[in-house]
Design a protein around this motif. Structure first.
Motif, short mmCIF file in Angstrom:
data_model
loop_
_atom_site.label_atom_id
_atom_site.label_comp_id
_atom_site.label_asym_id
_atom_site.label_seq_id
_atom_site.Cartn_x
_atom_site.Cartn_y
_atom_site.Cartn_z
N ASP A 18 0.83 -1.19 0.00
CA ASP A 18 0.00 0.00 0.00
C ASP A 18 0.87 1.25 0.00
O ASP A 18 2.10 1.18 0.14
CB ASP A 18 -0.90 -0.01 1.23
N THR B 89 -6.39 -12.42 -5.32
CA THR B 89 -6.67 -11.19 -6.06
C THR B 89 -8.03 -10.60 -5.72
O THR B 89 -8.41 -9.57 -6.29
CB THR B 89 -6.60 -11.44 -7.57
N GLY C 14 -7.68 -6.82 -4.32
CA GLY C 14 -7.20 -5.86 -5.30
C GLY C 14 -8.20 -5.62 -6.42
O GLY C 14 -8.43 -4.47 -6.83
N HIS D 101 -9.71 -1.74 -7.62
CA HIS D 101 -9.22 -0.95 -8.76
C HIS D 101 -10.27 -0.82 -9.86
O HIS D 101 -11.00 -1.77 -10.17
CB HIS D 101 -7.95 -1.59 -9.33
N LEU E 221 -0.46 0.64 -9.90
CA LEU E 221 -0.38 -0.81 -9.77
C LEU E 221 1.05 -1.31 -9.61
O LEU E 221 1.26 -2.50 -9.31
CB LEU E 221 -1.05 -1.49 -10.96
N LYS F 38 1.04 -0.61 -5.71
CA LYS F 38 0.00 -1.41 -5.03
C LYS F 38 -0.55 -2.44 -6.01
O LYS F 38 -1.62 -2.29 -6.57
CB LYS F 38 -1.12 -0.49 -4.52
N ILE G 245 -2.21 -5.71 -7.79
CA ILE G 245 -3.46 -6.42 -7.51
C ILE G 245 -3.22 -7.65 -6.65
O ILE G 245 -3.98 -7.94 -5.72
CB ILE G 245 -4.14 -6.83 -8.84
#
Length: 312
Positions: free
Chosen positions: A49, A183, A186, A190, A201, A204, A206
């Motif tokens: 993060d 996943t 994430g 997004h 990305l 951070k 996925i």
């Protein structure tokens, strides 16, 4: 200097002492309130993060707070080419950048009232730091968003992890643990998948960062320290979702629950932080509660506002 978030944001690079990988920095992002500030909020992110939640800054600025986001070492703006992403051997390695960020906020910018707002792994680091500096008046309140107070695994696995901690520590520090990539979280966030948020990305991803043996050991030692009981001497608000789900791939329910941590475990250990702790479970909340869909995140902001207004 200017920040990637645009003209309302300023970046200060905080040089830290070198570690075994070489030079280390942290990054402090500032958004000033338009009116004279009633205080400052310092935000500390979680694992995989960095600070990108401009609507969180907007909220506090609108209420008269100067807002600061701290990218810890080896994350986001602070990640240098020679570094292993997110790697530390102890969460105490983060204390110097929190020390320096608070010093800048108090001494350079003149704030006497500082609220420490932290999410997930940041929400584990923050109370340990606050316990270390208790009695010094450096912060006046803690607001923790889904803090990482325990492992989200079945009880037998948690026990096994503690029994195996010595063999785990004998692994090479940067050994990557064989974990299935999840996943669900994430992709629920997004906007290129099933979410509404735009974030970098590279900073951070996925599927998250690789999980190293030494990092797991550091987290578990920190959690056991908290479970033994801290004595944080300022009011603490702990916010977490009403329910948790264990998902690896996205399902629509991922946008209505914490798919990273167990909210029940967060609530269980929240009172180990100090003597004055309020815990609020938020129906429909996601892991990062302020990224939950509307109207859930508005309730999160309302809970924070109500609680902060009641603090001395």
């Amino acid at each position: 200097m200017p920040d990637v978030l645009g003209p309302d944001y300023e970046l200060t690079v905080l040089p830290m002492a070198d570690d075994d990988e070489g030079p280390v920095v942290a990054s402090l992002v500032r958004r000033r309130a338009t009116a004279p500030a009633r205080g400052a909020v310092l935000y500390v992110h979680g694992f995989t993060d960095y600070f990108f939640q401009t609507h969180l800054a907007d909220h506090f600025v609108a209420r008269g707070f100067d807002f600061y986001g701290l990218d810890l070492r080896k994350y986001g703006r602070s990640l240098l080419p020679h570094q292993t992403r997110g790697f530390v051997r102890s969460v105490t390695e983060y204390f110097p950048e929190i020390d320096e960020a608070v010093r800048v906020i108090r001494e350079r910018d003149g704030h006497e009232h500082v609220v420490l707002n932290a999410h997930s792994t940041g929400g584990l680091i923050a109370p340990l730091w606050a316990d270390r500096v208790r009695g010094r008046g450096l912060v006046q309140a803690l607001v923790l968003n889904s803090p990482f107070l325990d492992l989200n695994v079945p009880a037998p696995v948690r026990v096994a992890a503690d029994l195996l901690r010595r063999p785990l520590y004998r692994l090479p520090a940067r050994a990557v643990l064989p974990m299935v990539t999840a996943t669900a979280y994430g992709t629920s966030l997004h906007r290129s998948h099933h979410g509404e948020w735009d974030f970098d990305l590279e900073w951070k991803p996925i599927g998250g960062f690789a999980v190293h043996a030494a990092w797991v050991g550091a987290i578990r030692r920190a959690q056991r320290r908290l479970h033994d009981g801290l004595r944080v001497d300022v009011p603490v608000l702990v916010l977490c979702a009403e329910r948790g789900l264990r998902l690896r791939a996205f399902m629509p329910e991922a946008r209505e629950a914490d798919v990273v941590l167990d909210p029940g475990r967060i609530a269980r250990w929240s009172t180990s932080i100090g003597a004055h702790v309020t815990c609020v479970r938020v129906p429909g909340g996601m892991h990062d509660l302020v990224l939950s869909p509307e109207p859930v995140r508005e309730r999160v902001f309302a809970e924070m506002d109500r609680w902060l207004d009641s603090c001395p």
